[in-house]
Design a protein around this motif. Structure first.
Motif, PDB file in Angstrom:
ATOM      1  N   LYS A 131       0.711  -1.116  -0.142  1.00 54.59           N
ATOM      2  CA  LYS A 131       0.022   0.245  -0.005  1.00 54.59           C
ATOM      3  C   LYS A 131       0.920   1.208  -0.205  1.00 54.59           C
ATOM      4  CE  LYS A 131      -4.032  -1.969   2.209  1.00 54.59           C
ATOM      5  NZ  LYS A 131      -5.460  -1.631   3.916  1.00 54.59           N
ATOM      6  N   ALA A 132       0.746   1.636  -0.661  1.00 53.34           N
ATOM      7  CA  ALA A 132       1.127   3.234  -1.005  1.00 53.34           C
ATOM      8  C   ALA A 132       0.157   4.706  -1.538  1.00 53.34           C
ATOM      9  CB  ALA A 132       2.495   3.579  -1.686  1.00 53.34           C
ATOM     10  N   GLU A 133       1.027   5.858  -1.811  1.00 50.13           N
ATOM     11  CA  GLU A 133      -0.268   6.841  -2.439  1.00 50.13           C
ATOM     12  C   GLU A 133      -0.547   6.564  -3.238  1.00 50.13           C
ATOM     13  OE1 GLU A 133       0.653  11.605  -3.970  1.00 50.13           O
ATOM     14  OE2 GLU A 133       1.748  10.426  -1.820  1.00 50.13           O
ATOM     15  N   ILE A 183       7.659 -10.368   6.603  1.00 47.04           N
ATOM     16  CA  ILE A 183       7.737  -8.724   6.316  1.00 47.04           C
ATOM     17  C   ILE A 183       6.257  -7.994   6.257  1.00 47.04           C
ATOM     18  CG2 ILE A 183       9.014  -6.978   4.484  1.00 47.04           C
ATOM     19  CD1 ILE A 183       9.957  -9.613   3.381  1.00 47.04           C
ATOM     20  N   HIS A 184       6.906  -7.223   7.419  1.00 48.62           N
ATOM     21  CA  HIS A 184       5.701  -5.813   7.682  1.00 48.62           C
ATOM     22  C   HIS A 184       6.704  -4.631   8.282  1.00 48.62           C
ATOM     23  CE1 HIS A 184       2.179  -4.484  10.025  1.00 48.62           C
ATOM     24  NE2 HIS A 184       2.993  -3.838  10.071  1.00 48.62           N
ATOM     25  N   VAL A 185       6.066  -3.819   7.405  1.00 50.40           N
ATOM     26  CA  VAL A 185       7.375  -2.951   7.295  1.00 50.40           C
ATOM     27  C   VAL A 185       6.041  -1.673   6.972  1.00 50.40           C
ATOM     28  CG1 VAL A 185       8.664  -1.445   5.783  1.00 50.40           C
ATOM     29  CG2 VAL A 185       8.990  -3.297   6.390  1.00 50.40           C
ATOM     30  N   GLU A 186       6.321  -0.772   7.432  1.00 50.83           N
ATOM     31  CA  GLU A 186       5.009   0.616   7.658  1.00 50.83           C
ATOM     32  C   GLU A 186       6.640   2.101   7.543  1.00 50.83           C
ATOM     33  OE1 GLU A 186       1.834   1.288   9.893  1.00 50.83           O
ATOM     34  OE2 GLU A 186       2.033  -1.146   9.921  1.00 50.83           O
ATOM     35  N   ALA A 187       6.279   2.606   6.158  1.00 49.94           N
ATOM     36  CA  ALA A 187       6.758   3.968   7.274  1.00 49.94           C
ATOM     37  C   ALA A 187       6.173   5.178   7.301  1.00 49.94           C
ATOM     38  CB  ALA A 187       7.542   3.830   5.165  1.00 49.94           C
ATOM     39  N   GLY A 188       6.777   6.440   7.541  1.00 48.51           N
ATOM     40  CA  GLY A 188       6.290   7.499   8.460  1.00 48.51           C
ATOM     41  C   GLY A 188       5.335   7.578   6.925  1.00 48.51           C
TER      42      GLY A 188
END
Length: 87
Positions: free
Chosen positions: A6-8, A73-78
């Motif tokens: 999920k991203a913009e 893998i679990h990555v959440e960016a600001g």
């Protein structure tokens, strides 16, 4: 295996059969591995190769099947970008 990104403006949910993981790695160009190898310290850079990753995938197929649902893998960016890979 499930890959979620999920991203913009992007919302991907890709199911990847366990047996297809090796095939997916085979489609990655060698240049990607060469570029990644440059950022790895010298004694460990030999593990960054297409052949090694395919061998690891083949050896881990049964482990993947026994641990279905495990999030590896679990990555959440600001900025709201989210990446998740579940078996």
């Amino acid at each position: 295996m499930r890959v979620r990104v999920k991203a913009e403006g992007i919302n991907l949910n890709i199911p990847v059969p366990v047996f297809a993981a090796g095939a997916a790695v085979k489609m990655i160009p060698d240049s990607v591995f060469e570029k990644a190898r440059k950022n790895i310290p010298k004694p460990f850079d030999r593990f960054v190769s297409k052949e090694y990753v395919i061998a690891v995938c083949d050896e881990c197929k049964e482990i993947f099947r026994r641990n279905k649902g495990l999030e590896i893998i679990h990555v959440e960016a600001g900025d709201g970008t989210f990446i998740s890979v579940k078996l």
